[in-house]
Scaffold this active site. Structure first.
Site, short mmCIF file in Angstrom:
data_model
loop_
_atom_site.label_atom_id
_atom_site.label_comp_id
_atom_site.label_asym_id
_atom_site.label_seq_id
_atom_site.Cartn_x
_atom_site.Cartn_y
_atom_site.Cartn_z
N HIS A 1 0.88 -1.19 0.00
CA HIS A 1 0.00 0.00 0.00
C HIS A 1 0.92 1.24 0.00
CE1 HIS A 1 -3.67 2.14 0.45
NE2 HIS A 1 -4.04 1.81 1.67
N HIS B 1 -2.55 -2.68 -9.56
CA HIS B 1 -3.56 -2.08 -8.67
C HIS B 1 -4.78 -2.98 -8.64
CE1 HIS B 1 -6.26 0.89 -6.88
NE2 HIS B 1 -5.16 1.55 -6.54
N ASP C 1 2.06 5.36 -6.67
CA ASP C 1 3.27 5.39 -5.85
C ASP C 1 4.57 5.45 -6.66
OD1 ASP C 1 1.80 5.34 -3.54
OD2 ASP C 1 1.92 3.17 -3.27
#
Ligand SMILES: CC(=O)SCCNC(=O)CCNC(=O)[C@H](O)C(C)(C)COP(=O)(O)OP(=O)(O)OC[C@H]1O[C@@H](n2cnc3c(N)ncnc32)[C@H](O)[C@@H]1OP(=O)(O)O
Ligand SMILES: O=C([O-])CC(=O)C(=O)O
Length: 367
Positions: A215, A254, A307
Site C-alpha cells: 500500500h 492495482h 506510488d
C-alpha cells in the site's frame, strides 16, 4: 459453492458520495469533480472542504477553514512527551502512529466528527515535521499561522520558508492522494468507526495499514527499486531479471485500475519538473515494466500506479524515503475521516464479515 472471495476482490461493502475510482476508464472523481480536470490544482483546505462537506468552499468558508486548521497545528503535551521518547531510528510511520495516538489520548470514545478531522489533519503535518527534526537531533519548529497547510509543513521541517515551486509540488501531491474511495487503509478506518471507535483510533489504525509495502510503503520500495536499476540503459535488463526472479515491480499494479492510474500521470508530470534525474530513470524503467507486464500477464493488465513517481517529488522536497508513506498518510487523513463520518451518518452497521470453516469436522458430534 464457497462464497469466499480472496482479498475481498469485487465485494461491495459500502456506498459513498465522496470519491469514485473507475478502474476501467482510469477516472478518479472527488465529489463529482474529475481529479484530472483541474480539481487537483486546488489547495489542501479547498479539497478537504470538498471531501468533508460535498462542495468547494466559498471565499469566507475557505478563510474560516484555513484559520481553524492553522489554529490547531500545535502538538499537545502528551504528543510532545511521546516525541521525546521515540528512538531516532524509528520508522516514521511508527512515529506518526504513536504521536497521533498520544495527541488523541483522552477520556472515553467520542463519536467521529468533521471537527475532529480538522484537528487530526492539522496535527498529522506537525507530527510528521516534528519527527523529521527529531531524527536529526533538532527541536520542533512551532507552526506558523500565516502559512498555508503545505507551506507550513515544509517550514516546520526546515525552519525556513520553502520556495513557491516546492509548495506547489507538495500541494499537488497532498491533493492528488487525499482520497481514493475504499482503499485498504480507508476500509480499516471505517471498520474502527463502524464499531463505535473514535476518529483518532480510526486514523491510527489506517496508518498501520498504509505502512505496508503493498500500500503506501510502495513509494519507498519503488524508489529503492529505481536506485537499484541505476541508469536508463540498465532499465530493460533490470526489469526482466526482477520479474524472472519472481519479484514484484513496485509502483505497478492495482486492485481497481486495469488502465494507467490517472494520479500517476499527474504525479509523473510533477516529478519531471521537480526531479528530472529521477524522472529519467523512472521513465526508462516504466517503459520496460509496462512492456514486460503486458507480455507476462495478458489476462490481467497491470499499469503504473500512484506510488511510482511519488518518491521523485518527495525526495526533492527533502523527505527521507522512509518518510514517504507518512506524507501519504498526512494527505489521506482527509479522505479517511470523510469516509468514517459518512459511513456513520448513513447509519452504518458494524462491519463484521464471515470466515469459512475449512478445518476438519469434529470426530464425534457432542450432540
Ligand atoms: C496506494 C496504493 O496502495 S497503490 C498500490 C501500491 N503497491 C505496489 O505498487 C506494490 C506492487 N503491486 C502489487 O503488489 C499488486 O499489484 C497490488 C497489491 C497493488 C494489487 O494486488 P492484487 O489486486 O491482489 O493483485 P495480485 O497480487 O493478485 O496480482 C495479479 C497478477 O498480476 C501480477 N502482478 C500484479 N502486480 C504486479 C507487480 N507490481 N509486479 C509484478 N507482477 C504483478 C501478479 O503476480 C498476479 O499474477 P498471477 O495472477 O499470475 O499470480
Ligand atoms: O485504493 C487502493 O486500493 C490503493 C490506492 O491506490 C490508494 O489508497 O490510493
Amino acid at each position: 459453492m464457497s462464497a469466499f472471495q480472496s482479498g475481498l476482490e469485487g465485494v461491495v461493502v459500502a456506498q459513498t458520495e465522496i470519491s469514485e475510482v473507475d478502474g476501467e476508464r482510469g477516472r478518479l472523481i472527488y465529489r463529482g469533480g474529475n481529479l484530472i480536470e483541474g480539481v487537483w490544482q486546488r489547495n489542501v483546505p479547498e479539497i478537504a472542504h470538498l471531501l468533508w462537506y460535498g462542495r468547494f468552499p466559498t471565499a469566507a468558508e475557505l478563510a474560516d477553514l484555513e484559520r481553524v486548521l492553522a489554529s490547531r497545528r500545535a502538538l499537545n503535551p502528551a504528543a510532545r512527551a511521546a516525541l521525546a521518547g521515540l528512538p531516532v531510528d524509528a520508522d516514521p510511520m511508527d512515529a506518526l502512529r504513536t504521536l497521533l495516538s498520544a495527541a488523541g489520548a483522552g477520556p472515553g470514545c467520542p463519536s467521529p466528527s468533521i471537527d475532529q478531522a480538522k484537528t487530526i489533519t492539522a496535527q498529522a503535518a506537525t507530527a510528521l515535521a516534528a519527527f523529521w527534526r527529531h531524527r536529526r537531533g533538532l527541536p520542533p519548529v512551532e507552526p506558523c499561522a500565516e502559512l498555508g497547510h503545505a507551506e507550513n509543513l515544509l517550514y516546520m521541517m526546515r525552519g525556513e520558508r520553502p520556495t513557491a515551486d516546492e509548495v506547489r509540488w507538495l500541494e499537488a501531491y497532498l491533493v492528488i492522494t487525499a482520497d481514493h474511495a475504499l482503499s485498504p487503509s480507508t476500509f480499516t478506518a471505517q471498520i474502527v468507526g463502524s464499531a463505535g471507535g473514535d476518529l483518532w483510533s480510526a486514523i491510527v489504525a489506517a496508518i498501520s495499514t498504509l505502512k505496508g509495502p503493498a500500500h503506501g510503503g510502495a513509494i519507498a520500495a519503488a524508489t529503492a527499486m529505481l536506485a537499484d536499476a541505476g541508469t536508463p540503459e540498465n532499465a530493460e535488463r533490470f526489469v526482466v531479471d526482477l520479474l524472472d526472479r519472481g519479484g514484484r515491480l513496485m509502483g505497478f499494479g492495482h486492485r481497481e485500475y486495469r488502465v494507467y492510474d490517472p494520479r500517476a500521470r499527474l504525479l509523473g508530470a510533477v516529478c519531471r519538473e521537480a526531479n528530472p534525474a529521477f524522472h529519467e530513470v523512472a521513465s526508462a524503467v516504466e517503459e520496460a515494466a509496462l512492456r514486460e507486464l503486458a507480455r507476462r500477464y495478458p489476462h490481467r493488465p497491470n499499469f503504473t500506479n500512484v506510488d511510482f513517481f511519488a518518491g521523485g517529488i518527495l525526495s526533492r522536497l527533502g523527505f527521507d524515503p522512509d518518510f514517504f508513506a507518512c506524507v501519504f498518510a498526512a494527505a489521506r487523513v482527509v479522505g479517511w475521516s470523510a469516509h468514517v463520518v459518512e459511513y456513520l451518518d448513513r447509519g452504518g452497521r458494524i462491519i463484521s464479515p464471515k470466515s469459512e470453516w475449512i478445518g476438519p469436522e469434529p470426530a464425534s458430534d457432542p450432540g
